[in-house]
Motif scaffolding. Structure first.
Motif, PDB file in Angstrom:
ATOM      1  N   SER A 177      -2.092 -21.959  51.414  1.00  0.00           N
ATOM      2  CA  SER A 177      -3.423 -22.144  51.969  1.00  0.00           C
ATOM      3  C   SER A 177      -4.450 -21.819  50.904  1.00  0.00           C
ATOM      4  CB  SER A 177      -3.621 -21.238  53.181  1.00  0.00           C
ATOM      5  OG  SER A 177      -4.985 -21.187  53.546  1.00  0.00           O
ATOM      6  N   GLU A 178      -5.294 -22.820  50.563  1.00  0.00           N
ATOM      7  CA  GLU A 178      -6.340 -22.575  49.576  1.00  0.00           C
ATOM      8  C   GLU A 178      -7.324 -21.523  50.076  1.00  0.00           C
ATOM      9  OE1 GLU A 178      -8.306 -25.963  48.085  1.00  0.00           O
ATOM     10  OE2 GLU A 178      -6.482 -26.954  47.388  1.00  0.00           O
ATOM     11  N   ALA A 179      -7.566 -21.503  51.383  1.00  0.00           N
ATOM     12  CA  ALA A 179      -8.495 -20.523  51.947  1.00  0.00           C
ATOM     13  C   ALA A 179      -7.967 -19.106  51.755  1.00  0.00           C
ATOM     14  CB  ALA A 179      -8.729 -20.814  53.422  1.00  0.00           C
ATOM     15  N   VAL A 180      -6.657 -18.927  51.962  1.00  0.00           N
ATOM     16  CA  VAL A 180      -6.058 -17.607  51.773  1.00  0.00           C
ATOM     17  C   VAL A 180      -6.119 -17.205  50.301  1.00  0.00           C
ATOM     18  CG1 VAL A 180      -3.893 -16.313  51.873  1.00  0.00           C
ATOM     19  CG2 VAL A 180      -4.565 -17.777  53.794  1.00  0.00           C
ATOM     20  N   GLU A 181      -5.787 -18.135  49.405  1.00  0.00           N
ATOM     21  CA  GLU A 181      -5.830 -17.836  47.981  1.00  0.00           C
ATOM     22  C   GLU A 181      -7.246 -17.480  47.546  1.00  0.00           C
ATOM     23  OE1 GLU A 181      -4.153 -21.308  46.287  1.00  0.00           O
ATOM     24  OE2 GLU A 181      -2.110 -20.809  46.895  1.00  0.00           O
ATOM     25  N   GLN A 182      -8.225 -18.211  48.078  1.00  0.00           N
ATOM     26  CA  GLN A 182      -9.612 -17.924  47.745  1.00  0.00           C
ATOM     27  C   GLN A 182     -10.004 -16.532  48.220  1.00  0.00           C
ATOM     28  OE1 GLN A 182     -11.532 -19.999  45.927  1.00  0.00           O
ATOM     29  NE2 GLN A 182     -13.104 -18.416  45.869  1.00  0.00           N
ATOM     30  N   ALA A 183      -9.560 -16.161  49.432  1.00  0.00           N
ATOM     31  CA  ALA A 183      -9.878 -14.837  49.970  1.00  0.00           C
ATOM     32  C   ALA A 183      -9.284 -13.734  49.094  1.00  0.00           C
ATOM     33  CB  ALA A 183      -9.361 -14.719  51.397  1.00  0.00           C
ATOM     34  N   ILE A 184      -8.083 -13.967  48.592  1.00  0.00           N
ATOM     35  CA  ILE A 184      -7.433 -12.968  47.741  1.00  0.00           C
ATOM     36  C   ILE A 184      -8.185 -12.822  46.420  1.00  0.00           C
ATOM     37  CG2 ILE A 184      -5.325 -12.452  46.437  1.00  0.00           C
ATOM     38  CD1 ILE A 184      -3.802 -13.933  48.728  1.00  0.00           C
ATOM     39  N   ILE A 185      -8.538 -13.945  45.809  1.00  0.00           N
ATOM     40  CA  ILE A 185      -9.251 -13.906  44.537  1.00  0.00           C
ATOM     41  C   ILE A 185     -10.620 -13.257  44.709  1.00  0.00           C
ATOM     42  CG2 ILE A 185     -10.441 -15.390  42.863  1.00  0.00           C
ATOM     43  CD1 ILE A 185      -7.947 -17.079  42.756  1.00  0.00           C
ATOM     44  N   GLU A 186     -11.314 -13.582  45.786  1.00  0.00           N
ATOM     45  CA  GLU A 186     -12.614 -12.966  46.037  1.00  0.00           C
ATOM     46  C   GLU A 186     -12.458 -11.468  46.327  1.00  0.00           C
ATOM     47  OE1 GLU A 186     -14.605 -15.181  49.066  1.00  0.00           O
ATOM     48  OE2 GLU A 186     -15.112 -16.818  47.726  1.00  0.00           O
TER      49      GLU A 186
ATOM     50  N   ALA B  89      -8.743  -8.094  50.952  1.00  0.00           N
ATOM     51  CA  ALA B  89      -8.752  -9.516  51.283  1.00  0.00           C
ATOM     52  C   ALA B  89      -8.387  -9.779  52.738  1.00  0.00           C
ATOM     53  CB  ALA B  89      -7.795 -10.269  50.361  1.00  0.00           C
ATOM     54  N   GLY B  90      -7.884  -8.768  53.432  1.00  0.00           N
ATOM     55  CA  GLY B  90      -7.496  -8.946  54.825  1.00  0.00           C
ATOM     56  C   GLY B  90      -6.205  -9.713  54.994  1.00  0.00           C
ATOM     57  N   VAL B  91      -5.274  -9.533  54.061  1.00  0.00           N
ATOM     58  CA  VAL B  91      -3.977 -10.203  54.147  1.00  0.00           C
ATOM     59  C   VAL B  91      -2.881  -9.162  53.933  1.00  0.00           C
ATOM     60  CG1 VAL B  91      -4.932 -12.375  53.283  1.00  0.00           C
ATOM     61  CG2 VAL B  91      -3.904 -10.743  51.675  1.00  0.00           C
ATOM     62  N   GLY B  92      -1.647  -9.561  54.154  1.00  0.00           N
ATOM     63  CA  GLY B  92      -0.519  -8.686  53.899  1.00  0.00           C
ATOM     64  C   GLY B  92      -0.076  -8.776  52.448  1.00  0.00           C
ATOM     65  N   LYS B  93       0.595  -7.736  51.974  1.00  0.00           N
ATOM     66  CA  LYS B  93       1.091  -7.753  50.592  1.00  0.00           C
ATOM     67  C   LYS B  93       2.043  -8.925  50.363  1.00  0.00           C
ATOM     68  CE  LYS B  93       2.682  -3.539  50.396  1.00  0.00           C
ATOM     69  NZ  LYS B  93       3.319  -2.328  49.806  1.00  0.00           N
ATOM     70  N   ALA B  94       2.862  -9.239  51.368  1.00  0.00           N
ATOM     71  CA  ALA B  94       3.812 -10.344  51.218  1.00  0.00           C
ATOM     72  C   ALA B  94       3.093 -11.660  50.973  1.00  0.00           C
ATOM     73  CB  ALA B  94       4.687 -10.450  52.460  1.00  0.00           C
ATOM     74  N   THR B  95       1.906 -11.825  51.558  1.00  0.00           N
ATOM     75  CA  THR B  95       1.119 -13.046  51.360  1.00  0.00           C
ATOM     76  C   THR B  95       0.749 -13.201  49.894  1.00  0.00           C
ATOM     77  OG1 THR B  95       0.212 -12.888  53.590  1.00  0.00           O
ATOM     78  CG2 THR B  95      -0.987 -14.259  52.029  1.00  0.00           C
TER      79      THR B  95
END
Length: 210
Positions: A21-30, A54-60
């Protein structure tokens, strides 16, 4: 340049299974950029802290990057202007576009104190610097060398010159202005000025009429 306009370009190959997911990747980078802007040093960054921000799990994160080094390289790439599309009309035109991209990167780095600090931190980490060099600097350098090779084949450049050296002769003045002399001007038209000055002594010389 805002990070919202940047597109992350992860270095790793997508794994099978859940689609990326580009949205997830963007959230991580931001999330990484947010931590850096808050003064968190590279040494203090952890995957757990990045995931929480980023509001995600480490596995993500680990599904997309093998560790923070690869992630950090993508953060740096996302914060820079995109690589230019070469016109292909002539060697000179392509060189001007490449140097103009370097000029714009210099302006971006100057306008962002966080990027300046991050570049300094990155160079203190041999592993991250090597990854950045392999995935960002080397491809750009190879692109410049290919432009010069094409110029030689087309008769736009002398056949007896060392292309590695010539590439440095074009890129060096712009890097000096943008990196080593941060107080120096980076005006519009500088790319054309550098290319034309260097090409003056590198074009093939016509044989005099006998």
């Amino acid at each position: 340049m805002s990070l919202a306009d940047s597109r992350p370009r992860p270095c790793t190959t997508p794994t099978r299974g859940r689609p990326r997911s580009e949205a997830v990747e963007q959230a991580i980078i931001e999330g990484v950029m947010q931590l850096l802007e808050e003064g968190v040093s590279l040494a203090e960054l952890s995957i757990e802290r990045i995931a929480r921000t980023a509001g995600v799990g480490k596995a993500t994160i680990y599904r997309r990057w093998s560790g923070k080094e690869e992630l950090f390289v993508d953060v740096m790439r996302a914060a820079e202007p995109e690589d230019p599309e070469l016109p292909g009309t002539s060697m000179r035109d392509d060189l001007v576009v490449l140097l103009e991209a370097l000029r714009r990167r210099g302006l971006v780095s100057r306008s962002s104190a966080i990027l300046h600090n991050v570049h300094a931190q990155m160079k203190s980490s041999p592993k991250i610097w090597a990854a950045y060099h392999a995935s960002v600097i080397t491809p750009r350098r190879n692109l410049g060398l290919e432009v010069l090779r094409r110029g030689q084949r087309n008769g736009e450049l002398r056949a007896d010159v060392d292309l590695e050296l010539v590439n440095d002769m074009f890129v060096g003045p712009m890097l000096t202005r943008s990196v080593l002399r941060p107080d120096a001007d980076l005006p519009e038209g500088l790319a054309e000025q550098i290319v034309d000055a260097v090409l003056e002594g590198l074009r093939p010389v016509s044989s005099p009429d006998l």
